[in-house]
Design a protein around this motif. Structure first.
Motif, PDB file in Angstrom:
ATOM      1  N   THR A 163       7.835  -5.279  -9.847  1.00 36.68           N
ATOM      2  CA  THR A 163       9.014  -4.676  -9.237  1.00 36.68           C
ATOM      3  C   THR A 163       8.686  -4.291  -7.804  1.00 36.68           C
ATOM      4  OG1 THR A 163       9.631  -3.775 -11.380  1.00 36.68           O
ATOM      5  CG2 THR A 163      10.764  -2.875  -9.482  1.00 36.68           C
ATOM      6  N   ALA A 164       9.514  -4.736  -6.874  1.00 36.99           N
ATOM      7  CA  ALA A 164       9.341  -4.383  -5.470  1.00 36.99           C
ATOM      8  C   ALA A 164      10.568  -3.608  -5.010  1.00 36.99           C
ATOM      9  CB  ALA A 164       9.174  -5.636  -4.626  1.00 36.99           C
ATOM     10  N   VAL A 165      10.372  -2.433  -4.425  1.00 32.02           N
ATOM     11  CA  VAL A 165      11.476  -1.634  -3.907  1.00 32.02           C
ATOM     12  C   VAL A 165      11.426  -1.691  -2.387  1.00 32.02           C
ATOM     13  CG1 VAL A 165      12.540   0.644  -3.819  1.00 32.02           C
ATOM     14  CG2 VAL A 165      11.385  -0.109  -5.891  1.00 32.02           C
ATOM     15  N   LYS A 196       6.802  -4.078   6.362  1.00 35.18           N
ATOM     16  CA  LYS A 196       5.510  -3.758   5.766  1.00 35.18           C
ATOM     17  C   LYS A 196       5.610  -3.737   4.253  1.00 35.18           C
ATOM     18  CE  LYS A 196       3.090  -1.477   9.438  1.00 35.18           C
ATOM     19  NZ  LYS A 196       2.310  -0.333   9.876  1.00 35.18           N
ATOM     20  N   VAL A 197       4.527  -4.168   3.603  1.00 41.42           N
ATOM     21  CA  VAL A 197       4.456  -4.156   2.144  1.00 41.42           C
ATOM     22  C   VAL A 197       3.287  -3.268   1.745  1.00 41.42           C
ATOM     23  CG1 VAL A 197       4.118  -5.531   0.082  1.00 41.42           C
ATOM     24  CG2 VAL A 197       5.397  -6.481   1.992  1.00 41.42           C
ATOM     25  N   ASN A 198       3.568  -2.211   1.008  1.00 33.03           N
ATOM     26  CA  ASN A 198       2.552  -1.218   0.632  1.00 33.03           C
ATOM     27  C   ASN A 198       1.747  -0.759   1.860  1.00 33.03           C
ATOM     28  OD1 ASN A 198       3.389  -1.374  -1.990  1.00 33.03           O
ATOM     29  ND2 ASN A 198       1.665  -2.577  -2.712  1.00 33.03           N
ATOM     30  N   GLY A 199       2.442  -0.600   2.985  1.00 30.47           N
ATOM     31  CA  GLY A 199       1.794  -0.116   4.199  1.00 30.47           C
ATOM     32  C   GLY A 199       1.089  -1.169   5.030  1.00 30.47           C
ATOM     33  N   VAL A 223       8.346  -2.047   1.929  1.00 34.19           N
ATOM     34  CA  VAL A 223       8.408  -2.462   0.527  1.00 34.19           C
ATOM     35  C   VAL A 223       7.267  -1.826  -0.258  1.00 34.19           C
ATOM     36  CG1 VAL A 223       8.548  -4.431  -1.035  1.00 34.19           C
ATOM     37  CG2 VAL A 223       9.310  -4.690   1.315  1.00 34.19           C
ATOM     38  N   ARG A 224       7.592  -1.255  -1.411  1.00 27.80           N
ATOM     39  CA  ARG A 224       6.569  -0.792  -2.357  1.00 27.80           C
ATOM     40  C   ARG A 224       6.623  -1.737  -3.552  1.00 27.80           C
ATOM     41  NH1 ARG A 224       9.663   3.580  -1.524  1.00 27.80           N
ATOM     42  NH2 ARG A 224      10.358   3.672  -3.673  1.00 27.80           N
ATOM     43  N   VAL A 225       5.468  -2.255  -3.948  1.00 20.15           N
ATOM     44  CA  VAL A 225       5.468  -3.195  -5.067  1.00 20.15           C
ATOM     45  C   VAL A 225       4.410  -2.793  -6.082  1.00 20.15           C
ATOM     46  CG1 VAL A 225       3.907  -4.835  -3.936  1.00 20.15           C
ATOM     47  CG2 VAL A 225       5.426  -5.648  -5.700  1.00 20.15           C
TER      48      VAL A 225
END
Length: 163
Positions: free
Chosen positions: A37-39, A50-53, A87-89
């Motif tokens: 799941t990616a928010v 950015k993805v997870n920073g 994005v947080r995944v």
């Protein structure tokens, strides 16, 4: 030679509270693939993704980096210029995380354009994405089937011998 300290007034507190109460326009959208799941949090900004920073250019696995950049390559950088996407995944494996991220990025841009820009440009973006690959906006409902007894997997059975 006395120092006069500024005593905060009630109006100062109100002003600070009011500044905090007017958030920049943003939308929050999720993308899913299998158990990943990616928010995506898409807000007004200047084109940061950015993805997870971490920036997209540092994402692993490297062969799938193109998959992550598909929404950007399809729509052009100028569509992403006015927004920051964070994005947080979590969950899933490397590949399904990549697919969840690209879906979250695409869906968040569409949602942002619908809410804060206009319906025509949102429709244009949506059509471009859907004609290229439907999974950019629509979740893939397939899931792994549970393993049953009497075999090594969900459907395969153990070999049988007659002697």
């Amino acid at each position: 030679n006395t120092i006069i300290h500024h005593v905060p007034l009630f109006s100062d507190f109100l002003r600070e509270a009011n500044m905090a109460a007017t958030p920049r326009p943003s939308v929050q959208v999720f993308g899913r693939k299998k158990t990943a799941t990616a928010v995506a949090h898409c807000a007004q900004g200047n084109g940061i993704i950015k993805v997870n920073g971490k920036p997209l250019s540092l994402m692993e696995p490297q062969p799938l980096r193109y998959k992550l950049e598909e929404p950007i390559l399809l729509l052009g950088r100028e569509k992403f210029k006015g927004v920051d996407i964070r994005v947080r995944v979590r969950g899933g494996g490397h590949v399904s995380q990549v697919y969840a991220i690209r879906q979250a990025i695409s869906k968040s841009l569409v949602a942002y354009y619908q809410k804060y820009v206009d319906e025509a440009s949102k429709k244009e973006i949506k059509d471009i994405l859907l004609t290229f690959d439907r999974t950019l906006l629509v979740a893939d409902p397939r899931r792994a089937e549970p393993k049953k007894f009497g075999g090594p997997g969900a459907r395969a059975r153990y070999q049988k011998s007659y002697r």
